[in-house]
Design a protein around this motif. Structure first.
Motif, PDB file in Angstrom:
ATOM      1  N   PHE A  50       0.929  -1.420   0.090  1.00 45.59           N
ATOM      2  CA  PHE A  50      -0.009   0.029   0.043  1.00 45.59           C
ATOM      3  C   PHE A  50       0.735   1.037   0.152  1.00 45.59           C
ATOM      4  CE2 PHE A  50      -2.039   3.543   2.414  1.00 45.59           C
ATOM      5  CZ  PHE A  50      -2.985   3.584   1.785  1.00 45.59           C
ATOM      6  N   GLU A  51       1.720   1.376   0.837  1.00 45.08           N
ATOM      7  CA  GLU A  51       2.922   2.465   1.064  1.00 45.08           C
ATOM      8  C   GLU A  51       3.471   2.631  -0.271  1.00 45.08           C
ATOM      9  OE1 GLU A  51       4.943   1.796   4.427  1.00 45.08           O
ATOM     10  OE2 GLU A  51       3.547   2.381   6.020  1.00 45.08           O
ATOM     11  N   THR A  54       1.184   4.060  -3.138  1.00 44.53           N
ATOM     12  CA  THR A  54       0.620   5.281  -2.673  1.00 44.53           C
ATOM     13  C   THR A  54       1.901   6.422  -2.948  1.00 44.53           C
ATOM     14  OG1 THR A  54      -0.602   4.542  -0.936  1.00 44.53           O
ATOM     15  CG2 THR A  54      -0.044   6.841  -0.831  1.00 44.53           C
ATOM     16  N   SER A  58       1.604   9.097  -6.102  1.00 44.14           N
ATOM     17  CA  SER A  58       1.220  10.526  -5.570  1.00 44.14           C
ATOM     18  C   SER A  58       1.249  11.626  -6.344  1.00 44.14           C
ATOM     19  CB  SER A  58       2.230  10.954  -4.467  1.00 44.14           C
ATOM     20  OG  SER A  58       3.484  11.062  -5.065  1.00 44.14           O
ATOM     21  N   ASN A  61      -2.170  11.115  -8.382  1.00 47.94           N
ATOM     22  CA  ASN A  61      -3.449  11.412  -7.504  1.00 47.94           C
ATOM     23  C   ASN A  61      -3.391  13.023  -7.444  1.00 47.94           C
ATOM     24  OD1 ASN A  61      -4.117   8.846  -7.246  1.00 47.94           O
ATOM     25  ND2 ASN A  61      -2.746   8.601  -5.389  1.00 47.94           N
TER      26      ASN A  61
END
Length: 65
Positions: A50-51, A54, A58, A61
């Protein structure tokens, strides 16, 4: 307390008994600790994935927000 029945072949159970004996642990405690370690390891890998995703996404997003 809830319990879990796990089936092993004779050879598998012999390997688990040997490993428990070598660790100086009872079969029940050895099995419990091995299952909990596997569960914790999986949870840790999911968090790491997940990290990673993400961090890698980034910028995308941010642009999509």
């Amino acid at each position: 307390m809830p319990a879990l029945n796990v089936q092993f072949t004779d050879d598998e159970l012999a390997r688990v008994r040997t490993a428990a004996s070598r660790s100086g642990s009872s079969l029940k405690l050895f099995a419990h600790d091995a299952i909990m370690a596997a569960a914790d390891n999986r949870a840790s890998r999911v968090t790491e994935a997940f990290e990673y995703v993400t961090a890698r996404s980034s910028e995308l997003n941010r642009r999509l927000a």
